[in-house]
Design an enzyme around this catalytic site. Sequence first.
Site, short mmCIF file in Angstrom:
data_model
loop_
_atom_site.label_atom_id
_atom_site.label_comp_id
_atom_site.label_asym_id
_atom_site.label_seq_id
_atom_site.Cartn_x
_atom_site.Cartn_y
_atom_site.Cartn_z
N MET A 26 24.48 9.19 2.29
CA MET A 26 24.35 10.43 3.04
C MET A 26 24.62 10.19 4.52
O MET A 26 25.24 11.01 5.20
CB MET A 26 22.96 11.04 2.81
CG MET A 26 22.83 12.48 3.26
SD MET A 26 23.98 13.59 2.40
CE MET A 26 22.95 14.21 1.07
N LYS A 64 -17.69 -1.26 5.81
CA LYS A 64 -18.16 -2.19 4.78
C LYS A 64 -19.69 -2.16 4.64
O LYS A 64 -20.21 -2.27 3.53
CB LYS A 64 -17.68 -3.60 5.13
CG LYS A 64 -17.74 -4.55 3.94
CD LYS A 64 -17.03 -5.86 4.24
CE LYS A 64 -17.13 -6.80 3.04
NZ LYS A 64 -16.51 -8.11 3.32
N PHE A 99 -11.36 -7.92 13.37
CA PHE A 99 -10.27 -8.34 12.49
C PHE A 99 -9.97 -7.22 11.48
O PHE A 99 -10.86 -6.69 10.84
CB PHE A 99 -10.65 -9.62 11.75
CG PHE A 99 -9.60 -10.05 10.76
CD1 PHE A 99 -8.32 -10.41 11.20
CD2 PHE A 99 -9.86 -10.06 9.40
CE1 PHE A 99 -7.35 -10.79 10.30
CE2 PHE A 99 -8.88 -10.44 8.50
CZ PHE A 99 -7.62 -10.81 8.94
N GLN A 100 -8.72 -6.89 11.35
CA GLN A 100 -8.25 -5.82 10.48
C GLN A 100 -8.92 -4.48 10.79
O GLN A 100 -9.15 -3.67 9.91
CB GLN A 100 -8.40 -6.18 9.00
CG GLN A 100 -7.47 -7.34 8.62
CD GLN A 100 -7.26 -7.50 7.12
OE1 GLN A 100 -8.15 -7.22 6.34
NE2 GLN A 100 -6.07 -7.95 6.73
N GLU A 122 0.81 -1.22 0.00
CA GLU A 122 0.00 0.00 0.00
C GLU A 122 0.84 1.27 0.00
O GLU A 122 0.42 2.31 -0.52
CB GLU A 122 -0.97 0.01 1.18
CG GLU A 122 -2.11 -0.99 1.07
CD GLU A 122 -1.77 -2.37 1.59
OE1 GLU A 122 -0.58 -2.64 1.88
OE2 GLU A 122 -2.70 -3.20 1.70
#
Lengths: 186, 584
Positions: free
Chosen positions: B482, B164, B114-115, B52
């Site tokens: 760097m 949802k 969940f999630q 993502e």
Amino acid sequence: MAALNIKKGSSSHSAYDLRDPHAQVESSHTLAVLVDNEAGVLARVIGLFSGRGYNIDSLTVAEVDHKGHRSRITIVTRGSLAVIDQIKAQLGRIVPVHEVHDLTVEGRAVERELALFKVAGTGEKRVEALRLADIFRASVVDSTLESFVFEITGTPEKIDAFADLMRPLGLIDVARTGVAALSRGV
Amino acid sequence: MSRAMTGAKMVVQALKDQGVEVVFGYPGGAVLPIYDEIFQQNDIKHVLVRHEQGAVHMAEGYARSTGKPGVVLVTSGPGATNAVTGLVDALMDSIPLVVFTGQVPTFMIGTDGFQEADTVGITRPCTKHNWLVKDTDKLAETIHQAFHVATSGRPGPVLIDIPKDVQFATGGYTGPKQARTDHYQPKVKGDIEAITKLVDLMETAERPIFYTGGGVINSGPGASQLLRELVDATGFPITSTLMGLGAYPASGKSWLGMLGMHGLYEANLAMHDCDLMINIGARFDDRITGRIADFSPQSKKAHIDIDASSINKVIHVDLPILGDVGHVLEDLLKVWKARGRKVNKPALDAWWGKIAGWKARNCLAYAPSTTTIKPQYALERLEALTKGRDRYITTEVGQHQMWAAQFLSFEAPNRWMTSGGLGTMGYGLPASIGVQVAHPDALVINVAGEASWLMNMQEMGTAVQFRAPVKQFILNNERLGMVRQWQQLLHGERYSQSWSEALPDFVKLAEAFGCKGIQCSDPAKLDDAIQEMLDYDGPVIFDCLVEKHENCFPMIPSGKPHNEMILGDAETEGAIGAKGAVLV
């Protein structure tokens, strides 16, 4: 911009023209922030203060226009003038924030706070507490044989003073609302 | 009349109504209804990413190269948390994004489902604004408002969290024209009095400089055009931040090059010595200012910015002008022309004379080598071999990023995509894919370091799947260059954890992904190798083995002012004091 305490769209002068930008003197400012009363708006304001390291001395929030879904957040904060200006500009860019007013610089304002004091004691101390409450125009809203709950309204300074007096007389609990403020006149 | 449809369908309909052509995303349980709608249409292309974070950087690349908002669709919980880095990156660099996240159904919110993650809570300080939509009837309007907020005023990322059950439920669809956006209307016109005051200053200034930033790019191509007109008509020198490269062409006669910590000597010295600084859409970032107390001590400073909170945040300015760069420049040009196009010509000539002296220092000079490829040389050759082509460059973060900014030249806006504010390693590869999706036929090159590149290398799979012929030009020094440079200058050459051990064979890696790999370590063969990369019709991973211990100069050491730049290794001894050492 209301946030900078200058006319919206005007940029011919900034607040810095009026004051010493390098002044590191901290002062207390009371800000009135008008916001959409939507979920999370208070978290946005508080998150701004914690995320950028600004102080909150007092904060009150409540819906003031039910039909328009507007809430008013009153924040007492402290900082140098540069920091206060930055706080106002940062508040101004939160999307659900409609207006930011610095009541401390926009003319005179009325500031009030409500507090409840629970004072426990018997005998002479109890009488003295009641006498002082009368002087401060605090009212008794709960009473037992060993305790009072006083309700007092006033400036934060007045409530501080009352707290100082109650402490030796058996003060055991305090609840304060934080400051609500409005500008004077129209 | 509002049409009834499911929340999931509304998302797709609203995207169509907003003119969205492509969505970068990754499916999951809480966004399945939206993915089902995406399956059943062909107007909106979906680019399936591998992670993502990659989706958000791709959307950033898309947005920065087109000026249109980038759109992301990810699931709840880990989908949303993986997107967070990209959101902050876009927030810091003012990139318009609209990110959709799925959420557990409303009746499960707060149960540690969940999630489930508190996505709006987590992303509140990472977005310009965000919404949790609990009512399908409000979904379409919220989406249209989100596009409005993302693209109005100072652009930025916004996020819409959609449970949802809200996606499944049916509600009334509100079209973009019916959506209320009136309460968020940032002022774009600058105050004409202030603009006139700036013209006053411009007419008499002896040592003026334009200091421009990403705000010019964000204001649109028209703003860049106006800037060019203004700069060329006045003959004032111009420098730009990392974010603003391309707004004024590098081939323009008034161009001084980039300023800042690794900016050009002439640009930084001109900033330090100027008597009128005109900041156009930049924000006095700490990479630019160096030590605040000694920042351009003799100048009057004007600042054009659309965000009131940028003005006087770091540097006190004498003349703030609140408004959109394009609008303000238009008025500024109008007033300046109407008053007879006056500048202080003799003083200006002397000022350019002084600048010519600084330019003669040739601050980008480096020790060439016939045996090893110097990273600067690699970029010079890349520049030479792509000259004249309409070329899009993205970068990762580190030395290579600064060298790219120094050695590549940008002639047009929206051609340079780099993570400026947040400094996100792993930005460049996905960003290059986003650019290529927006410009399928263009040459898109990600100038990378090997360590940064590895952070999101999984997105090569996306490049191959969607036939995005992105060129990954990796300056491989087997070091976190760097970090290593700072350890050399600051930490007694104790190179703690700053080397890349167990690197993959990039050529084999390319083959494993199904694209082309090229490796080059010989300066004599570099041109041919780069040409091979440019000629190949598909994604390429170019492993350019460069000098391992090259330092990036010039450099303003932390805590030092502009006029104390160091130009090369010889000057680094004790360059950073104890106070500077605590800065980043």
